[in-house]
Design an enzyme around this catalytic site. Sequence first.
Site, PDB file in Angstrom:
ATOM      1  N   ARG A  48       0.941  -1.120   0.048  1.00  0.00           N
ATOM      2  CA  ARG A  48      -0.011  -0.012  -0.069  1.00  0.00           C
ATOM      3  C   ARG A  48       0.761   1.255   0.042  1.00  0.00           C
ATOM      4  NH1 ARG A  48      -3.684   1.794   4.919  1.00  0.00           N
ATOM      5  NH2 ARG A  48      -4.850   3.623   4.073  1.00  0.00           N
TER       6      ARG A  48
ATOM      7  N   HIS B 262      -8.027   6.405   1.341  1.00  0.00           N
ATOM      8  CA  HIS B 262      -8.787   5.087   1.767  1.00  0.00           C
ATOM      9  C   HIS B 262      -9.255   4.437   0.465  1.00  0.00           C
ATOM     10  CE1 HIS B 262      -9.617   6.995   6.011  1.00  0.00           C
ATOM     11  NE2 HIS B 262      -8.465   5.845   5.943  1.00  0.00           N
TER      12      HIS B 262
ATOM     13  N   ARG C 184      -7.249  13.118  14.428  1.00  0.00           N
ATOM     14  CA  ARG C 184      -7.183  14.311  13.707  1.00  0.00           C
ATOM     15  C   ARG C 184      -8.529  14.912  13.817  1.00  0.00           C
ATOM     16  NH1 ARG C 184      -5.651  10.352   8.706  1.00  0.00           N
ATOM     17  NH2 ARG C 184      -5.263   8.878  10.137  1.00  0.00           N
TER      18      ARG C 184
ATOM     19  N   ILE D 245     -14.613   1.053  13.275  1.00  0.00           N
ATOM     20  CA  ILE D 245     -15.792   1.646  13.978  1.00  0.00           C
ATOM     21  C   ILE D 245     -17.152   1.254  13.193  1.00  0.00           C
ATOM     22  CG2 ILE D 245     -16.939   4.058  14.618  1.00  0.00           C
ATOM     23  CD1 ILE D 245     -14.153   5.203  15.261  1.00  0.00           C
TER      24      ILE D 245
ATOM     25  N   GLU E 184      -8.209  -4.349   2.743  1.00  0.00           N
ATOM     26  CA  GLU E 184      -7.322  -3.601   2.008  1.00  0.00           C
ATOM     27  C   GLU E 184      -6.197  -4.500   1.468  1.00  0.00           C
ATOM     28  OE1 GLU E 184      -7.058  -0.691   5.084  1.00  0.00           O
ATOM     29  OE2 GLU E 184      -7.543   1.091   3.799  1.00  0.00           O
TER      30      GLU E 184
HETATM   31  P1  ADP Z   1      -7.339   1.729  11.224  1.00  0.00           P
HETATM   32  O1  ADP Z   1      -7.567   2.883  10.565  1.00  0.00           O
HETATM   33  O2  ADP Z   1      -5.566   1.773  12.185  1.00  0.00           O
HETATM   34  O3  ADP Z   1      -7.007   0.537  10.434  1.00  0.00           O
HETATM   35  P2  ADP Z   1      -9.432   0.160  12.569  1.00  0.00           P
HETATM   36  O4  ADP Z   1      -9.992   0.268  11.044  1.00  0.00           O
HETATM   37  O5  ADP Z   1      -8.902  -0.998  13.076  1.00  0.00           O
HETATM   38  O6  ADP Z   1      -8.287   1.442  12.282  1.00  0.00           O
HETATM   39  O7  ADP Z   1     -10.423   1.010  13.362  1.00  0.00           O
HETATM   40  C1  ADP Z   1      -9.998   1.545  14.863  1.00  0.00           C
HETATM   41  C2  ADP Z   1     -11.096   2.104  15.487  1.00  0.00           C
HETATM   42  O8  ADP Z   1     -12.144   1.051  15.478  1.00  0.00           O
HETATM   43  C3  ADP Z   1     -10.760   2.589  16.941  1.00  0.00           C
HETATM   44  O9  ADP Z   1     -11.520   3.595  17.261  1.00  0.00           O
HETATM   45  C4  ADP Z   1     -11.564   1.390  17.552  1.00  0.00           C
HETATM   46  O10 ADP Z   1     -11.906   1.779  19.159  1.00  0.00           O
HETATM   47  C5  ADP Z   1     -12.557   1.019  16.911  1.00  0.00           C
HETATM   48  N1  ADP Z   1     -13.320  -0.300  17.399  1.00  0.00           N
HETATM   49  C6  ADP Z   1     -12.569  -1.446  16.918  1.00  0.00           C
HETATM   50  N2  ADP Z   1     -13.488  -2.501  17.648  1.00  0.00           N
HETATM   51  C7  ADP Z   1     -14.629  -1.788  18.194  1.00  0.00           C
HETATM   52  C8  ADP Z   1     -15.786  -2.238  18.793  1.00  0.00           C
HETATM   53  N3  ADP Z   1     -16.078  -3.590  18.832  1.00  0.00           N
HETATM   54  N4  ADP Z   1     -16.444  -1.391  19.157  1.00  0.00           N
HETATM   55  C9  ADP Z   1     -16.571   0.066  18.635  1.00  0.00           C
HETATM   56  N5  ADP Z   1     -15.567   0.401  18.183  1.00  0.00           N
HETATM   57  C10 ADP Z   1     -14.425  -0.639  17.758  1.00  0.00           C
END
Ligand code: ADP
Length: 395
Positions: free
Chosen positions: A95, A183, A243, A331, A381
């Site tokens: 990536r 993204h 951010r 999320i 991804e």
């Molecule tokens: P990245 O952008 O690093 O790939 P992710 O897609 O893994 O990040 O998303 C991370 C976010 O997802 C964090 O804010 C985390 O709190 C939220 N998250 C992960 N699992 C849950 C859950 N079961 N419930 C609520 N929020 C979650």
Amino acid sequence: MQRHLLAINAGSSSIKFQLFRADGSGPDARLERRLVGQLDGIGSHPRLVIRDGAAAMLVDRGFATGEVASVEAAQEIVADWLSASATPLDAIGHRVVHGGADFTGPVPIDTAILARIAALTPLAPLHQPKNLAPIHSWVRRRPDLPQVASFDTAFHRSHGALADRFAIPEALYAEGVRRYGFHGLSYEFIAGRLREAAPSLASGRVIVAHLGNGCSLCALKDGRSIDSSMSFTALDGVAMGTRPGSLDPGVVLYLMREKGMDAARLERFLYHECGLKGMSGISNDLRVLEKSDDPQARLALDFFVHRIGKELGALTAVLGGLDALVFTAGIGENAADIRARIVAMSAWAGLAIDPAKNAARRMDISAPEAKARTLVLPTDEERMIARHMLAVLGG
Ligand code: ADP
């Protein structure tokens, strides 16, 4: 034909990777996941976790902060493990966050391409070097292997002239100050999933909300990106973990003039000290804020939802209406309450969800009376990178 494809996704504090076994060639090849791993917490609490294709744990190891102080160090640890375990490799895909105005799709990496990717560093000074580190490392380790670059901006190059610009002098646009969007690997993957799972929606007007640590929204028309909330950098748009999202540029001028912040200080502030973390003063992790009864945590969550609802309205206007909203990423895939609140704010667009389906995280969580559908689709991804590798490398 059987090949092993390694997809690497190096971020600011983690390296994620997946190994796929591809059976066949071209778009119809079957991709079977053989390994999934990540080394996260780089520079803070580094931890390497690797599982096999059936999710059985192969490695779960913590490191001292100083042992994995950089993405470069993390890359070497991952590469050493892959070598020591004699993992078969036939090609590696990476990536790359910024493909500038010219890269409209994945490309095979050679010396000239590497120089062009490096030349885009001023557009993504924090991220581009971290994407280049694993490429250089693998070129050194395995010069025999073909490597492919997959750009996060490429999927958005279908934007029209208006979605691609800021209201600034054209000379700056010509030198690359554009609304690129990010993204893209996630949005391309979701556009593909929609074609399989809901073909009638895939050809319509869809907003995808990629809500993870980084958050953005993308407007898809007939499966192509026509606008997105992120623009020149991954700072624009909705609020994120650390951010702020869109900010009046006057705030930046104020911080420079009144707080004496220089570019380096501002960069740290805007990328690491704002968003959910800055507003709440507690955490960038949504799960932590949802459990907290601190009023600042509640305010941060209210703002997060409000800002996404507002952006959804803007992109609906650009699309001329809305047929479906898709939630994805950490999320979007997991936080049922946040999904419910965003949809409630967007009832005017015909969105409505069924609470039981939402809680159970069904693929289609729409209420029967909804005029526009709401879906939850997990993104991948790394699988998109593997598909790019197949497309670029051919048979
Ligand atoms: P990245 O952008 O690093 O790939 P992710 O897609 O893994 O990040 O998303 C991370 C976010 O997802 C964090 O804010 C985390 O709190 C939220 N998250 C992960 N699992 C849950 C859950 N079961 N419930 C609520 N929020 C979650």
